[in-house]
Design a protein around this motif. Sequence first.
Motif, short mmCIF file in Angstrom:
data_model
loop_
_atom_site.label_atom_id
_atom_site.label_comp_id
_atom_site.label_asym_id
_atom_site.label_seq_id
_atom_site.Cartn_x
_atom_site.Cartn_y
_atom_site.Cartn_z
N ALA A 346 45.89 48.07 33.21
CA ALA A 346 46.07 47.63 34.54
C ALA A 346 45.21 46.85 34.91
CB ALA A 346 46.62 48.83 35.45
N LEU A 347 43.91 47.03 34.89
CA LEU A 347 42.72 46.38 35.48
C LEU A 347 42.72 45.07 34.90
CD1 LEU A 347 40.06 49.46 35.60
CD2 LEU A 347 41.18 48.16 37.59
N ASN A 357 38.20 39.99 41.77
CA ASN A 357 38.65 41.44 42.44
C ASN A 357 37.60 42.27 42.27
OD1 ASN A 357 39.77 44.23 42.61
ND2 ASN A 357 41.61 43.08 43.47
N ILE A 358 36.53 42.73 43.31
CA ILE A 358 35.43 43.49 43.09
C ILE A 358 35.82 45.04 42.59
CG2 ILE A 358 33.41 44.31 44.32
CD1 ILE A 358 33.43 41.88 46.12
N GLU A 359 36.81 45.61 43.21
CA GLU A 359 36.98 46.79 42.98
C GLU A 359 37.45 47.03 41.54
OE1 GLU A 359 38.62 50.86 44.73
OE2 GLU A 359 38.31 48.94 45.86
N GLY A 360 38.24 45.85 41.02
CA GLY A 360 38.67 46.07 39.58
C GLY A 360 37.60 45.79 38.65
N LEU A 361 36.52 44.91 39.00
CA LEU A 361 35.58 44.75 38.35
C LEU A 361 34.55 45.86 38.10
CD1 LEU A 361 34.68 40.92 39.62
CD2 LEU A 361 35.22 41.47 37.15
N LEU A 362 34.34 46.67 39.24
CA LEU A 362 33.64 47.86 39.28
C LEU A 362 34.22 48.86 38.35
CD1 LEU A 362 32.69 48.09 42.94
CD2 LEU A 362 31.07 47.85 41.08
N GLY A 390 28.07 42.22 32.35
CA GLY A 390 28.38 40.91 32.96
C GLY A 390 29.68 41.10 33.75
N LEU A 391 30.53 42.19 33.58
CA LEU A 391 31.52 42.43 34.58
C LEU A 391 30.57 42.69 36.02
CD1 LEU A 391 33.52 44.84 32.56
CD2 LEU A 391 34.55 42.72 33.44
N LEU A 392 29.72 43.43 36.12
CA LEU A 392 29.03 43.72 37.39
C LEU A 392 28.64 42.52 37.96
CD1 LEU A 392 27.24 47.28 36.46
CD2 LEU A 392 29.31 46.76 37.98
N ARG A 393 27.81 41.45 37.18
CA ARG A 393 27.66 40.23 37.75
C ARG A 393 28.58 39.32 38.37
NH1 ARG A 393 23.87 40.70 33.14
NH2 ARG A 393 25.43 39.60 31.82
N ARG A 394 29.52 39.44 37.77
CA ARG A 394 30.81 38.75 38.42
C ARG A 394 31.21 39.45 39.73
NH1 ARG A 394 35.45 39.11 33.99
NH2 ARG A 394 36.67 38.50 35.72
N ALA A 395 30.97 40.60 39.62
CA ALA A 395 31.14 41.34 41.23
C ALA A 395 30.10 41.06 42.25
CB ALA A 395 31.05 42.71 40.85
N PHE A 396 28.99 41.01 41.55
CA PHE A 396 27.70 40.24 42.55
C PHE A 396 28.05 38.94 43.23
CE2 PHE A 396 24.16 37.59 42.61
CZ PHE A 396 23.37 38.37 43.87
N ALA A 398 30.85 37.63 43.43
CA ALA A 398 31.91 37.60 44.40
C ALA A 398 31.57 38.23 45.75
CB ALA A 398 33.05 38.68 43.82
N ASP A 399 30.58 39.21 45.63
CA ASP A 399 30.18 39.52 47.11
C ASP A 399 28.53 40.09 46.99
OD1 ASP A 399 29.62 40.74 49.51
OD2 ASP A 399 31.39 42.07 49.66
N PRO A 400 27.77 39.42 47.40
CA PRO A 400 26.34 39.74 47.02
C PRO A 400 26.13 41.19 48.05
CG PRO A 400 26.34 37.80 47.97
CD PRO A 400 27.84 37.93 47.51
N THR A 401 26.72 41.41 48.84
CA THR A 401 26.34 42.70 49.94
C THR A 401 27.21 43.84 49.61
OG1 THR A 401 28.30 42.19 51.44
CG2 THR A 401 26.34 40.56 51.80
N ASP A 402 27.69 43.95 48.52
CA ASP A 402 28.62 45.09 48.00
C ASP A 402 27.52 46.05 47.51
OD1 ASP A 402 30.16 47.10 46.88
OD2 ASP A 402 32.02 45.81 47.41
N TYR A 403 27.19 47.10 48.24
CA TYR A 403 26.22 48.17 47.54
C TYR A 403 26.78 48.89 46.30
CZ TYR A 403 29.27 51.66 49.43
OH TYR A 403 30.41 52.83 49.45
#
Length: 495
Positions: A346-347, A357-362, A390-396, A398-403
């Motif tokens: 699904a992800l 999609n940050i939640e999907g990447l996390l 690498g997935l987390l870098r993509r999330a970063f 997308a939004d560098p303020t997501d804790y």
Amino acid sequence: MPSAVHRLLLALALIALTPATALAEWRRAESPNFIVYSHGSERILREYTAKLERFDALMRIRFGGGGGDDIRKLPVYLVDDDAALRVALPDLPEGIAGYYSSSENDIFAILVRGKSDDILLHEYTHHFMARSGDGRYPGWLSEGLAEYFATATVSERGKASFGLPDPGRQYALQQNRWLPMDQLLRAKGSLDIGDRTGRSMYYAQSWALTHWVFSDQERVRNLVACLAAINGGQDAVEAWQAVFGMNPEQLTAQLRAYVRGSLRYAQLDIPPVTPTITVSTLSPAADAVLLPMINARAPDPADIDGPALLASLRAAAARFPDDPLALVALGRAERQWGDDAAAETALARALERQADNIEGLLLMADIVEERGDLAADEADGLRQRRLAQGLLRRAFEADPTDYRVYAALARIRRNTPDYPNDNDLETWALAVRYAPQVMSIRGDAAIAMLETGHYDDAITLLTPIVNDPHGGSHVQWGRDLLEQVEQRRTAAGSN
């Protein structure tokens, strides 16, 4: 063959269904400090978002602190009624029309539109003050400030009023038995008070005491001196008596007289706030998954009816097989209560359609990291962890303020020989910067600081945990860890 009457009734039924479909449309408003989700009217959504921005501006003028790139925007969900609220939070007690949550999974507020604005302003005051470092405030002041600003209003022209009377708190102060004032001054928070009526009085008396202090500049200066003494280790009651020159009984008499009088409130003209607000319409899947997804992110999965939620989100994903929102919701539910292979499928499908999609990447990074931890071959384990990074870098990106991204990046390094290095400490510092309200993240950051000998930084991180007015098991955990830090610092200083 249907009669003319039957055909007319059928037509009316179809017409009646059409507006319901339109009203189910979810919209998302984004402003400098908030992301607000709501059904229905775009005008009402814009007005509400602007109202929150005006309140944030008041708080920044009173207490300092910036917005925009310096913070993570707070998600706020506006729902139509109590039934919708309990889709997101099924175990919420009756009579509560709003809720704020800060956890590893998300920081957000949700409320019934028009019913609980004061709750949101109360909780947003806590949210804001956590960024401003209120961790060294006593419990009564933390709750008192939140109550003091909960009734605030800020007009479009910038005319602000705060400290407005709270009829509910005033009624409680007039009708109920007061807590001993020494108990109020010493309590860490409302959970230190035994019964429900007592906790209600804790909030009422905290509001009254804060109102009394802030009605006079000399009292405010005395409060600053009192806080300095308390944070220096002096007993709260002794510090109060020394600075204010009154014992608890005298303070009680003073407050009783004050609340019987004509309470004044503060007014302030601030620059008019005209925030840029961008509104978008969410996909039809939002009506099926947006509120259940809040339930799925609950901090403790044991509080959730997982099988029922999983079945619901599987059905939603079947209706919207190409919608990233539905697919990520399904991925989270499968990961928690179902099948990891189904979660990954699904992800992966969601990320093919929405790569940022940050939640999907996390969630995908979590699956890949676990695969690396379980790998029989060390090289394969390292490869999987690098894929997760690498997935987390993509999330970063997308939004560098997501804790959540910073916390995940720091934790993925914990099994490496050189953890924690300077880069890890900086990553933890950024996680706390964007989520000072999440106590578990503060705790993990404090442990990293302790392990590297940054004792003062560890103490700074732990202080809001041990002083959390909402209580919880993390408070005692924080106290135990703080004692370890103090012991280690003392030992290091004696060598």
